[in-house]
Design a protein around this motif. Structure first.
Motif: not given
Ligand SMILES: Nc1ncnc2c1ncn2[C@@H]1O[C@H](COP(=O)(O)OP(=O)(O)O)[C@@H](O)[C@H]1O
Ligand SMILES: [Mg+2]
Length: 376
Positions: A140, A187, A192-194, A197, A223-224, A226, A231, A256-257, A262, A317-318
């Protein structure tokens, strides 16, 4: 009847996303047209043991005119850690060479360029991004640098190595608080898959989040956050001339996700196509294709955005070079909504893998200088 294409579908793997890969692969195997393809399932255990190894090893075997020279190969099984003697394969194994690999692996050792390197060395077509695109798509931090270079908007960030944090904790926290404030997202750079995070709202949460991320990677990205963002995801397909699908929106069930939203609670919803202004849709598709190119992707990628609710400010985002492939996954669903069915999408991905391999085969891998360049 033409010979069926043998597709080696690889799943599982040494990754925190092992289980997700199993669900994705089951659905890919089910959807592959059995009239066209012979499917060879190849599993990799969480420890990195290859199941049905024989078929994979056979692929790596270099044909030699002299049959009885003992052949050695480097096996992709970490228990061996070196060259092993390849025993003469049995007659039944000979019939099981793979025409194209389809790595349905998410995360480390599958989506990060490592297995792609193995495919390259074995000189066999494979679905999806190559070594570079995969590695860049996975990291990332590097990804962000390249996106910024390509003038694609991303969330402001700070990154560091975990050992640096242990020695310069005050300085790093100071930088984060000055540049990003709270809330911020912490992160592991490669995951991946959060997994690993967290959203940090306070300094205490930030420190905990860094320690958690540090369990998964040495490289940490903060990251800041958002805020009030939607999404939005967009699928890209192609090699030299990639195209974007209609964008879709995820409505996460949690703050968040995260992993639960997920895969676990089943409460996150998808809106396809996403309800966006035409102009915003167009911009997202443009950014998705530009990012695909800037990050050296090939075959497929799902590009994820955060779009602020009030001002429609877009942040990339990614990118995911091996996106989820379950029947409810966004990547195939967005193509379905764009007029490409799940089985037709798999056909296209396999065709792209073979096309790339054919194009690459034409390139020279040796060079004979015209003049005697060595004057020694
Ligand atoms: N900077 C951010 N601002 C707001 N939400 C974020 C930010 N970064 C990540 N998220 C949330 O965290 C989720 C997972 O982050 P992401 O970077 O996509 O990691 P992964 O590769 O694990 O999917 C995102 O889908 C989003 O819900
Ligand atoms: Mg994501």
């Amino acid at each position: 009847m033409p010979q069926k294409i043998r597709v080696g579908v690889i799943f599982g793997g040494r990754s925190a996303e092992h289980e997700v890969s199993l669900v994705s692969a089951a659905s890919v195997i089910k959807a592959l047209d059995k009239e066209k393809y012979e499917v060879l399932p190849i599993g990799i255990t969480p420890e990195g043991r290859w199941l049905s190894t024989h078929e994979a090893l056979k692929l790596l075997k270099e044909k030699s005119a002299v049959d009885d020279i003992p052949e050695h190969i480097l096996v992709p099984d970490p228990r061996k850690r070196g060259l092993v003697l390849l025993h003469k394969a049995s007659a039944t194994d000979d019939a099981r060479q793979v025409d194209v690999f389809f790595p349905v692996l998410h995360g480390t050792y599958g989506e990060d360029g490592t297995i792609q390197g193995l495919f390259e060395l074995a000189n066999v077509p494979y679905v999806g991004a190559g070594v570079l695109g995969s590695a860049v798509g996975m990291d990332k931090v590097i990804q962000k640098h390249l996106l910024q270079q390509a003038k694609i908007p991303v969330a402001p960030a700070v990154w560091f190595l975990f050992p640096e944090f242990e020695t310069h904790r005050k300085k790093i926290i100071g930088q984060i608080e000055k540049k990003l404030r709270y809330p911020c997202f912490v992160k592991p750079a490669n995951m991946g898959s959060s997994v690993g995070i967290s959203k940090a709202h306070t300094r205490t949460e930030l420190i905990d989040a860094i320690f958690l991320a540090g369990e998964f990677d040495r490289k940490i990205l903060v990251e800041k956050g958002i805020e009030q963002a939607r999404e939005i995801e967009c699928s890209v397909l192609g090699n030299d001339d990639p195209v974007a699908s209609v964008p879709g929106e995820i409505i996460p069930s949690n703050e968040f996700y995260d992993y639960d939203a997920k895969y676990v609670d089943g409460k996150s919803a998808a809106v396809i196509p996403a309800k966006l202004l035409k102009l915003v849709t167009k911009k997202i598709q443009e950014y998705a294709v530009s990012a695909f190119k800037a990050l050296s992707c090939e075959g497929m990628a799902r590009v994820d955005f955060l779009v602020t609710k009030k001002t429609n400010t877009i942040f990339l985002n990614e990118i995911n070079t091996i996106p989820g492939f379950t029947p409810i996954s966004m990547y195939p669903k967005l193509w379905q909504a764009s007029g490409l069915s799940y089985p037709a999408l798999l056909d296209k991905l396999i065709e792209l893998a073979i096309d790339r391999h054919e194009a690459k085969k034409k390139l020279k891998t040796s060079y004979t200088p015209k003049k005697d360049w060595y004057k020694g």
